[in-house]
Design an enzyme around this catalytic site. Structure first.
Site, mmCIF file in Angstrom:
data_model
loop_
_atom_site.group_PDB
_atom_site.id
_atom_site.type_symbol
_atom_site.label_atom_id
_atom_site.label_comp_id
_atom_site.label_asym_id
_atom_site.label_seq_id
_atom_site.Cartn_x
_atom_site.Cartn_y
_atom_site.Cartn_z
ATOM 1 C CG ASP A 114 -15.213 -3.801 -1.861
ATOM 2 O OD1 ASP A 114 -16.248 -3.892 -2.526
ATOM 3 O OD2 ASP A 114 -15.192 -3.861 -0.625
ATOM 4 C CB THR A 166 -18.800 -1.402 1.215
ATOM 5 O OG1 THR A 166 -19.895 -1.114 0.348
ATOM 6 C CG2 THR A 166 -19.221 -1.194 2.649
ATOM 7 C CG PHE A 180 -36.416 -0.545 -0.325
ATOM 8 C CD1 PHE A 180 -36.607 0.641 -1.021
ATOM 9 C CD2 PHE A 180 -35.279 -1.287 -0.603
ATOM 10 C CE1 PHE A 180 -35.688 1.068 -1.953
ATOM 11 C CE2 PHE A 180 -34.346 -0.872 -1.536
ATOM 12 C CZ PHE A 180 -34.558 0.315 -2.215
ATOM 13 C CB SER A 218 -33.400 -4.267 -5.932
ATOM 14 O OG SER A 218 -33.843 -5.561 -6.313
ATOM 15 C CE LYS A 265 -34.061 1.055 -8.911
ATOM 16 N NZ LYS A 265 -33.899 -0.353 -8.641
ATOM 17 C CB THR A 301 -31.520 12.180 -3.423
ATOM 18 O OG1 THR A 301 -31.566 11.457 -4.653
ATOM 19 C CG2 THR A 301 -30.423 13.227 -3.508
ATOM 20 C CE LYS A 315 -16.600 -7.407 -5.497
ATOM 21 N NZ LYS A 315 -16.285 -6.972 -4.118
ATOM 22 C CG ASP A 363 -12.868 -3.566 3.351
ATOM 23 O OD1 ASP A 363 -13.409 -3.018 4.314
ATOM 24 O OD2 ASP A 363 -13.488 -3.876 2.317
ATOM 25 C CG ASN A 423 -16.768 -8.773 -0.472
ATOM 26 O OD1 ASN A 423 -16.142 -8.467 0.526
ATOM 27 N ND2 ASN A 423 -17.274 -7.866 -1.281
#
Length: 1610
Positions: A613, A615, A789, A791, A794, A848, A1037, A1057, A1060
């Site tokens: 994973d 995050t 915002f 996806s 963007k 960025t 996954k 961790d 998920n």
């Protein structure tokens, strides 16, 4: 037909190329290299996909009529319902169930699962049968059970059938206890989850549940009566009863409230409730934890009110209470009230109340929230790994519910889809009757109104919801799967070996049975006279069958029953060692590595693929504003992990020393803060959180004459205004200027916090104002519109009116998106400069964003607002219309600058990934985050590198996915050729060939995992060094892990961790869970739980490799020792007519595997180490043998079996032929002729041979090993002596007869030597002339100087440590002038002074690798001096001045004369020399024990002995001095060594020849240690120095065939 030909637009050229099948697939898939180009390509790919979708939609409308698509929010769920199996469920609230949904008793027919969850494998009822089933999956256990049953019948001649059952019973019981302990731990964690607290509506009828839901068994016993408060709920309420106040629910700005005033702790009430007369804000959240709930902890007070809260931000809407499903004319009982209960008590149809920071206990539809706009915010990191908050809203019809009475007044039906695992889809319909008009109405319910179990409620005071799915039906549990029963690879292979041995056993028994029947059928033999009545029957056929069965019992040890119990013991010991490893202890969480599944430790040594994973596993989930670019000027001094990794790969380690960088940044930060404090006052600054460090920025802000100042002000003003962050002052009284920012994503919070700390704080947000400060001056902006915002866009924009009355649009987003919308007359130099800076930031591993703005005219804004409002009110294609409206205003932008954020990695992640790559392990990232974020992290942790060809797969259809995968395959095949599936070529070597990587999103992965494409995708992905899967669900996954595990038959490890990650953790061969901020669900379901990702290297490369090596050797030795024992008895059958007579005394047979030979093998499996842990980490390439499965092969099994067969013949026939030469006579006159005499001799030889063989295969001899290996044979001898002292039928006076006769001892010795001789010769030849890599490293460790290079003290040095505790050794001395080492300024490694060691503890080891400059405060007390020495030719003329003299260690062989000069201050960290301009403690060189890169070659010990290519290794390198040795061939790795110095007085200085610089060499002395010398620069050339003769004659105790043949350093 040109009319039908599609027109080509310039912006769609790439799209046309992808859709044109005539184009070569190899050219279709482009590859990129740098981080900036990869991110840009991913954005372009997503835009192409969006364009394709829109074109398809337009094309379908042009060519045929079809029904208009529903709203996009509902389209996907509606389309998905046809694929979801199961019946839809109707949930009724205050509604009478229809007749077709109730039974004859009026109870609902539909039954739903409980909210209680279970991740453990067993229950009290199923433990015994299920565990027995698991154990009898082992073929051997079934065989042993059959033998136990056979031995019950006396006809088969078993001496003690009861005793024979004990080993099997013992094995079953021990294994069951171990499994029970493991599962009990899981059950305890399950109980913590199930007994967490939640608030639900009580004294209210849930019509979806039967009045008496008990089973017939519970009704029979009178258990769990309806309405009775259970013990767990009572304890919960008693624990929380002391906080009794009142519950108040109110929407922000509304006056209506709901107050519960029932008495506290009404003991007479069965339905005792929690917190009567409590205000909601005073209810402490018991579940403010990450999933699963941990122990109750006091939580932060509810976030309500205050600066920037939603309460103040939104308008009050009083009229909303009169609309929707609430019928205020309906009379209520008023008995409903909020009460506390447990998670496991929730049922479908219950009404629950959640507060801020509460965890969602089930899948819940939001009915109402505290927000006037009916919004709430959800943290979903337990589900998808994303940390940004997800906005959710309530169903409009129920949004006016604010009290228990309101719930009683509503009446509706929720038509819900069946439970399924998709986290992003839900489709339901709420049907109700309008109280005002009486009309039937309905409202769609989507995923935006659903709270999923395991998520956490944030930034919302309260939420009222309806439970839809519980327990196993919730999405988090559907994505988790059942807890699997894992078995190691070697254990599965053992079944084959057991079957082979069983076949051999059957052949032996069949042979014996046939020959026994044949001999029995003969007449006129001596048996008729001497063996009357021996045969069990008169039929020689039946006698042969009985002999067959008797031989099964006699030869049963060839299938070793003790193998399994021994393995259980060994793996338990290995698990204990892993849990006690201090290097894997995480101090912050007080957590060591915890093995939860003990029986798969050997799989840790064979891992080929790691699935991680992102995050919380690779990252800390902490964002830091590191750099920015304003008006083409870059600011920020920090160094990222990606920059460090790139510098390390380029060999520039010294330039980026982390400790030196920290000091420099601290100084620069202080300069920046001082400058800003002199320029303006920033009341809201938090200097400790300032991460944008740039003194130049402060100077430009202070320079009023600089044009850059105004650009900076505009840039940071935009950051303070353009966001959706809410501010809060948690402690207004004591800290009135302390602001906390609550954001939907950590990126936004970091941007706003950076602006705050630089002097542009965002202070407060209200409906009609955004208040900020600009360098101490308050400013107030009026927000007019926010373009959110997402996806697809963007970017996000805000339109505000500034204090001067001007309209400004601020926009921030991806650089490619912003650059497309810049003004046509924009300054090209500024565009180019900002683009260069953003590319540099991205290549440095930073995220960025580009910041831009434009001024709007009043007329343009008014016209645009009309268009935008029309789009928002559109019924069809609403999202598309809004996007079109946004395009009308987001154009003609001007660049302000760019930001660069770093997602902080966990400590040591880049180094750990590099080490794992060196070991041949491939690492994939499976994350729910977006593509660009995953790419940035991939480059930050050096998983993606600039020398890789990175392919981005993004497609919206099955066929497009196929084309892209085929294009990638063609691309790789054109460079690498066809893929290889050879088992022996597994495990990649970094840098050996062109590197490829794949980045794929979730939608494309869904197509790639279809049955007809998954093999293509597997072939593509397994040829890449790494794969990054983005936007994947937990179920995906697990599917990816299964694809690689099953498709490649590879050993896989998953690490995560969060909740998920549970599915992939359970799917992999090894599952690792991190104990982190996302809770303990992953750790709870994992096989190994620890604190940090970097611990994975030691777990795999050290413990995993050891475990695999140990278990492999243990298995082979176990089968060997049973073959030598059993076949010796089989040879005896030749001479007794195959009648199953035992060669050995029966107690020998029982104790052979129990006491005489099992302990040495257990010691081998538990304690053996072929190489040291530090050596294993220094040479990770050794791990590749595990990946290729070379330690436990069938050829090895057969070799050990054949060796056992040979040794059995030796230990039997040598005594047999000695016995046939003549009968020996004991010293007391008794002859050595009985079966007991002969059998005892054979058994003694076999036992000693078996134990000695185990000793020969042992690499690491400890006291325990010596005692066990030798002691086992001694115990056997002692047992002969003791047992023969007791009267018995067949074992009398054996100690007197045998031990007193030389024949016995001679035969045993000759048999053992003859049996072990071939094995010894083969081992000697293979290790000397055909050594493996590990043999080379082992010899370097034992005989060479590898310990010195790794900073490990020799055992001899530790032994003489006590002698050196005397004052003459531990008091510092000065060296004489002849001992002063001459070095160059840029490379000096001065020695350390000897530290007094009064406790007698060994000296701490030096830093492990070169480049780790020790801090002075971590060094032992002494002077650490980096001085410049005079030239070597002038050494003899140097005066011994104090400034040039240094302290050092002294060994016994090199004691200097005591110096009369005074001792300098021992506590100086360093001294300063007049020749140096600057000297700091952080410029010091590592001590000599660190690894350098002086070239060392493999030197054969004989002229005919050459080094095979396989005997080369790559030694981890540190600093690379100028090499003086010839270059080695490309295929030969180099060894890098530092060697100890000789005392200077042993080598008189010699004048150098003209034009040459002298070389200074040294020879090891037997008594020198790493503490007695230091290494200086070895760059002098071309002078031969002859050592003193006494050193030439003295053989170094560290000498080996891997000695240094080139120049040495001193």
């Amino acid at each position: 037909m040109s009319f039908f030909r599609r027109r080509t637009f310039p912006e769609d050229i790439d799209t046309d190329d992808e859709l044109n099948d005539a184009i070569d697939p190899e050219l279709r898939l482009r590859t990129v290299r740098t981080a900036a180009s990869t991110i840009a390509e991913s954005i372009r790919t997503e835009q192409r996909v969006e364009r394709r979708k829109s074109m398809k939609k337009k094309g379908s409308r042009f060519f045929r009529k079809e029904k208009r698509r529903p709203d996009q929010a509902n389209a996907a769920p509606a389309a998905s319902t046809c694929h979801i199996p199961g019946a839809r469920r109707n949930i009724y609230v205050n509604y009478t169930l229809p007749l077709d949904e109730v039974d004859s008793h009026g109870e609902p027919i539909a039954r739903y699962v409980r909210n209680k969850v279970r991740t453990s494998k067993y229950t009290i009822i199923t433990f015994i049968p299920k565990n027995l089933y698991e154990q009898f999956r082992r073929v051997a256990n079934l065989y042993f059970l059959a033998l136990v049953i056979v031995q019950i019948f006396p006809i088969f001649g078993a001496p003690s059938p009861q005793t024979s059952a004990l080993p099997l019973i013992f094995i079953l019981c021990v294994t069951a206890i171990k499994d029970g302990i493991e599962d009990y731990r899981r059950a305890i964690l399950d109980e913590e989850v199930n007994n967490s607290a939640v608030t639900k509506l009580g004294n209210w009828r849930n019509v979806n549940q039967p009045r008496d839901p008990r089973s017939w068994f519970e009704k029979l016993l009178g258990l769990n009566q309806p309405g009775k408060v259970t013990r767990g709920v009572r304890k919960l309420r008693e624990r929380e009863a002391g906080e009794g106040m009142q519950i108040v629910l109110s929407k922000a700005g509304e006056e209506r409230t709901s107050v519960s005033t029932l008495p506290v702790n009404d003991s007479s009430s069965e339905m005792d409730f929690y917190g009567a007369a409590r205000k909601l804000d005073d209810i402490q959240s018991v579940d403010s934890h990450s999933y699963p709930p941990q122990e109750s902890k006091p939580t932060v007070p509810a976030w309500a009110g205050g600066s920037g809260s939603l309460n103040a931000y939104q308008q009050s809407i009083h009229a909303r209470s009169s609309i929707g499903v609430v019928d205020y004319s309906k009379r209520t009982t008023g008995l409903a009230r909020w009460e506390r209960t447990l998670w496991k008590k929730l049922e479908v149809g219950d009404i629950v109340l959640l507060r801020e920071n509460d965890q969602v206990p089930a899948d819940i539809v939001v009915l109402s929230t505290s927000d006037p706009d009916n919004m709430c915010y959800l943290e979903t990191k337990n589900l998808d790994g994303e940390t940004n908050l997800k906005p959710r809203k309530s169903v409009k019809a129920t949004s006016s519910i604010t009290s228990e009475e309101d719930v009683e007044r509503v009446s509706f039906i929720l038509d819900s889809e069946p439970p399924h695992a998709n986290l992003y889809l839900y489709h339901g319909v709420m049907r109700y009757k309008d109280p005002a008009s009486g009309d039937q109405k309905q409202e769609s319910v989507t995923i935006n109104e659903l709270l999923l179990r395991g998520c956490t409620l944030r930034n919302t005071t309260w939420v009222i919801g309806l439970v839809v799915f519980t327990g196993a039906d919730t999405k988090i549990m559907l994505n988790g799967g059942d807890t699997p029963s894992k078995r190691s690879k070697i254990e599965k292979e053992t079944n084959f070996n057991v079957v082979v041995n069983f076949v051999i056993l059957i052949l032996m028994c069949v042979t014996s049975g046939i020959l026994s029947g044949y001999f029995d059928s003969k007449s006129n033999t001596s048996a008729r006279e001497y063996e009357q009545g021996v045969d069990p029957t008169d039929s020689f056929v039946l006698n042969g069958l009985i002999t067959f069965t008797s031989c099964l019992i006699a030869f049963q040890n060839i299938v070793p029953i003790s193998l399994y119990i021994s393995i259980e013991i060994v793996k338990t010991i290995q698990a204990f060692f892993i849990s006690q490893d201090i290097d894997m202890y995480y101090k912050e969480l007080d957590a060591a590595c915890t093995p939860k599944t003990w029986n798969i430790s050997d799989d840790l040594g064979q891992i080929e693929y790691i699935f991680s994973d992102k995050t919380g596993t690779l990252t800390q989930n902490v964002m830091e504003f590191q750099k920015c670019s304003v008006n083409g000027v870059a600011y920020g001094e920090g160094i990222t992990e990606a920059q460090r990794g790139a510098a390390k790969r380029e060999g520039r380690e010294d330039a980026l020393d982390p400790e030196e960088q920290t000091i420099q940044l601290h100084v620069l930060k202080q300069r920046m803060l001082d400058k800003m404090s002199q320029t303006f006052k920033n009341r809201y600054a938090q200097p400790d959180h300032l991460t944008l460090i740039s003194p130049r920025l402060a100077e430009d802000l202070a320079d009023r004459s600089s044009p850059q100042r105004q650009h900076l002000i505009e840039f940071f003003r935009a950051l303070a205004i353009c966001h959706t962050v809410l501010s809060d002052r948690p402690d207004r009284d004591t800290k009135p200027f302390y602001l906390e920012y609550k954001a939907e994503s950590p990126d936004e919070a970091a941007l706003v916090a950076a602006a705050r700390d630089v002097g542009f704080p965002f202070v407060h947000r209200a409906k009609d104002a955004v208040e900020i400060e600009v360098m101490g001056q308050p400013e107030r902006y009026i927000p007019l519109q926010m373009l959110e915002f997402n996806s697809t866009r963007k970017r996000m924009s805000v339109i505000v009116r500034n204090p001067q009355g001007q309209l400004i649009l601020y926009c921030k987003g991806a650089d490619s998106v912003i650059y497309e919308r810049l003004a046509k007359d924009h300054d090209p130099e500024l565009k180019a400069a900002t683009a260069r800076d953003m590319e540099a930031f991205a290549n440095g591993g930073l995220r960025t964003l580009c910041i831009a703005y434009r001024y709007l005219s009043e007329q343009e804004y008014v016209e645009w607002v009309r268009t935008y409002e029309a789009a928002t009110n559109s019924v069809t294609d609403r999202d598309e219309e809004i996007d079109k409206a946004n395009e009308l205003i987001e154009h003609s932008l001007q660049i302000l600058g760019a930001t660069a954020l770093e997602d902080k990695l966990q400590e040591g992640v880049p180094e750990a990934i590099e080490t794992l790559h060196k070991a041949g392990i491939k690492l994939w990232i499976l994350t729910g985050d977006k593509v660009q974020t995953a790419i940035e992290i991939g480059f930050s942790c050096n998983l993606l590198k600039s020398d890789m060809e990175i392919m981005i797969l993004s497609a919206d259809s099955h066929e497009a996915t196929r084309l892209q995968i085929e294009g990638g395959l063609n691309k790789i095949a054109s460079v690498l050729g066809p893929p290889s599936m050879n088992q022996k070529e597994r495990g990649f070597i970094p840098g050996a060939q062109a590197a490829f990587a794949v980045v794929i999103d979730g939608d494309t992965l869904r197509h790639a995992l279809n049955p007809d494409l998954k093999q293509l995708f597997l072939t593509l992905s397994t040829q890449c060094e790494t794969v990054v899967c983005c936007r994947v669900s937990p179920a995906q996954k697990a599917m990816v892990v299964n694809l690689v595990k099953e498709g490649r038959n590879a050993m896989t490890l998953s690490i995560g961790d969060g909740a998920n990650d549970v599915a992939m953790i359970q799917e992999a061969n090894i599952g690792c869970g991190l104990l982190g901020h996302e809770g303990s669900q992953a750790a709870m379901s994992a096989d190994y739980a620890f604190g940090q990702f970097r611990f994975l290297t030691k777990l795999l490369l050290v413990h995993g490799r050891w475990s695999y090596q140990r278990i492999a050797d243990m298995h082979a030795n176990f089968f060997y020792k049973n073959v030598i024992w059993t076949f010796a008895m089989f040879w005896f059958m030749i001479y007794n007519s195959f009648d199953a007579t035992y060669l050995y005394q029966y107690w020998f047979i029982l104790l052979y595997n129990l006491a005489f030979t099992s302990l040495p093998v257990i010691a081998l499996g538990a304690f053996d180490q072929d190489i040291n842990a530090k050596a294993a980490l220094a040479f990770p390439q050794l791990y590749i043998r595990g990946i290729r499965g070379l330690e436990y092969t069938r050829s090895k099994f057969w070799l050990y079996m054949l060796d056992g067969l040979y040794q059995s013949a030796v230990v039997f026939f040598i005594p047999y032929f000695v016995w046939t030469l003549g009968i020996a006579v004991s010293w007391n006159g008794k002859t050595i002729e009985s079966l007991a005499d002969f059998g005892t001799t054979v058994s003694a030889a076999a036992i000693i041979s078996a134990n000695t063989t185990v000793g020969m295969n042992t690499h690491y001899w400890t006291v325990i090993t010596w005692v066990i290996v030798i002691g086992s044979s001694v115990i056997m001898m002692l047992w002969i002596a003791i047992y023969s002292a007791f009267p018995s039928i067949d074992f009398n006076d054996e100690v007197v007869i045998l031990f007193g006769e030389v024949t016995f001892w001679t035969v045993v010795v000759i048999s053992v030597v003859g049996a072990l001789g071939p094995r010894f010769i083969v081992k000697f030849i293979s290790s000397s002339y055909f050594p493996l890599d590990k043999d080379i490293v082992r010899e370097m460790w034992v005989l060479g100087d590898l310990k010195d290079r790794l900073g490990i003290q020799h055992r001899r040095d530790r032994k003489k440590g006590k002698l050196e505790q005397t004052p003459m050794f531990h008091q510092p001395h000065y060296r004489s002038e002849s001992e002063i080492s001459r070095t160059e300024d840029d490379y000096s490694t001065p020695p350390l002074s000897r530290t007094p060691n009064y406790e007698g503890s060994p000296r701490p080891s030096a830093p492990l690798m070169a480049g780790e400059s020790p801090r002075p405060d971590k060094l032992e007390e002494g002077v650490y001096d980096n001085i410049a020495s005079p030239t070597p030719s002038a050494r003899g003329q140097v005066n011994p001045s104090p400034s040039l003299q240094r302290l050092s260690y002294y060994s016994v062989s090199a004691l200097p004369s005591p110096s009369p000069l005074p001792e300098p201050n021992r506590y100086h960290a360093y001294t300063r020399d007049s020749t140096r301009t600057t000297t700091t403690a952080y410029h010091m060189e590592p001590p000599m024990s660190a690894v350098s890169q002086s070239s060392v070659t493999y030197t054969p010990s004989s002229p005919t002995h050459s080094a095979p290519p396989s005997a080369t290794l790559q030694v981890p390198g540190g600093r690379s001095p100028r090499s003086l040795t010839p270059a080695t061939p490309a295929e030969q790795y180099e060894m890098r060594v530092r060697t100890p110095t000789e005392p200077w007085n042993a080598y008189p200085p010699q004048p150098p020849s003209p034009g040459h610089t002298p070389i200074l060499t040294s020879v090891h002395t037997p008594m020198e240690t790493e503490d007695s010398y230091a290494t200086a620069y070895d760059g002098y050339e071309d002078v031969d120095v002859t050592p003193v003769s006494q050193h030439q004659q003295e053989e170094s105790w560290r000498s080996s065939t891997y000695s240094y043949s080139g120049p040495h350093a001193i």
